[in-house]
Design a protein around this motif. Sequence first.
Motif, mmCIF file in Angstrom:
data_model
loop_
_atom_site.group_PDB
_atom_site.id
_atom_site.type_symbol
_atom_site.label_atom_id
_atom_site.label_comp_id
_atom_site.label_asym_id
_atom_site.label_seq_id
_atom_site.Cartn_x
_atom_site.Cartn_y
_atom_site.Cartn_z
ATOM 1 N N VAL A 1 1.519 -7.192 4.220
ATOM 2 C CA VAL A 1 0.691 -6.018 4.542
ATOM 3 C C VAL A 1 1.448 -5.127 5.524
ATOM 4 C CG1 VAL A 1 -1.459 -5.243 5.608
ATOM 5 C CG2 VAL A 1 -1.478 -7.234 4.107
ATOM 6 N N VAL B 66 -7.068 -2.873 7.536
ATOM 7 C CA VAL B 66 -6.671 -3.490 6.274
ATOM 8 C C VAL B 66 -6.910 -5.005 6.284
ATOM 9 C CG1 VAL B 66 -4.698 -4.047 4.778
ATOM 10 C CG2 VAL B 66 -4.941 -1.747 5.668
ATOM 11 N N ILE C 197 -5.036 -0.610 -1.569
ATOM 12 C CA ILE C 197 -5.883 -0.823 -0.387
ATOM 13 C C ILE C 197 -5.247 -0.190 0.843
ATOM 14 C CG2 ILE C 197 -6.776 -2.584 1.192
ATOM 15 C CD1 ILE C 197 -7.179 -4.387 -1.297
ATOM 16 N N VAL C 198 -3.938 -0.402 1.014
ATOM 17 C CA VAL C 198 -3.227 0.165 2.170
ATOM 18 C C VAL C 198 -3.302 1.690 2.153
ATOM 19 C CG1 VAL C 198 -0.936 0.491 3.186
ATOM 20 C CG2 VAL C 198 -1.689 -1.800 2.546
ATOM 21 N N VAL D 182 -6.836 2.896 3.028
ATOM 22 C CA VAL D 182 -7.144 2.764 4.461
ATOM 23 C C VAL D 182 -6.405 3.819 5.277
ATOM 24 C CG1 VAL D 182 -6.859 1.259 6.478
ATOM 25 C CG2 VAL D 182 -7.789 0.335 4.359
#
Length: 148
Positions: A139, A126, A103-104, A107
């Motif tokens: 995160v 995020v 996901i990081v 993004v």
Amino acid sequence: MTLLDQLNQDMKQAMKNKEKEKLKVIRMVKASLQNESIKLGNDTLSEDEELTVLSRELKQRKDSLQEFKAAGRDDLVQDLETEVDILQKYMPDQLTDEELEMIVQQVIQEVNATSKKDMGKVMSAVMPKVKGRADGSQVNKLVQKNLG
């Protein structure tokens, strides 16, 4: 079943089983949800709003846990660990490190981030995607690692 319904059901069960600690935590969460509902002026909270309250409660306890461990207050550490465990049961399943990493990275590509200057842009994109399913500090570390 809504979170409030689940809490009410679990509260009744905790009363029957004489689980004082669980009952205390459930009552605290219910009070926080009701306070949030009053603050927002709604009769009921959305799933997202409930998750926000739960996340806040969990974060407060985790922060306190760190402070108590650092201060050597083992008597309070055990109580807080129990509370964290109880609260964790109401949170959605946590993302694995691999899922969070994907996901990081996704993004970072979406917002065209190239350096640590873009950290705020990446974090703000995020966090809504992982709300309640990943810790903000985790995160943050991943974003720094990928922008570094």
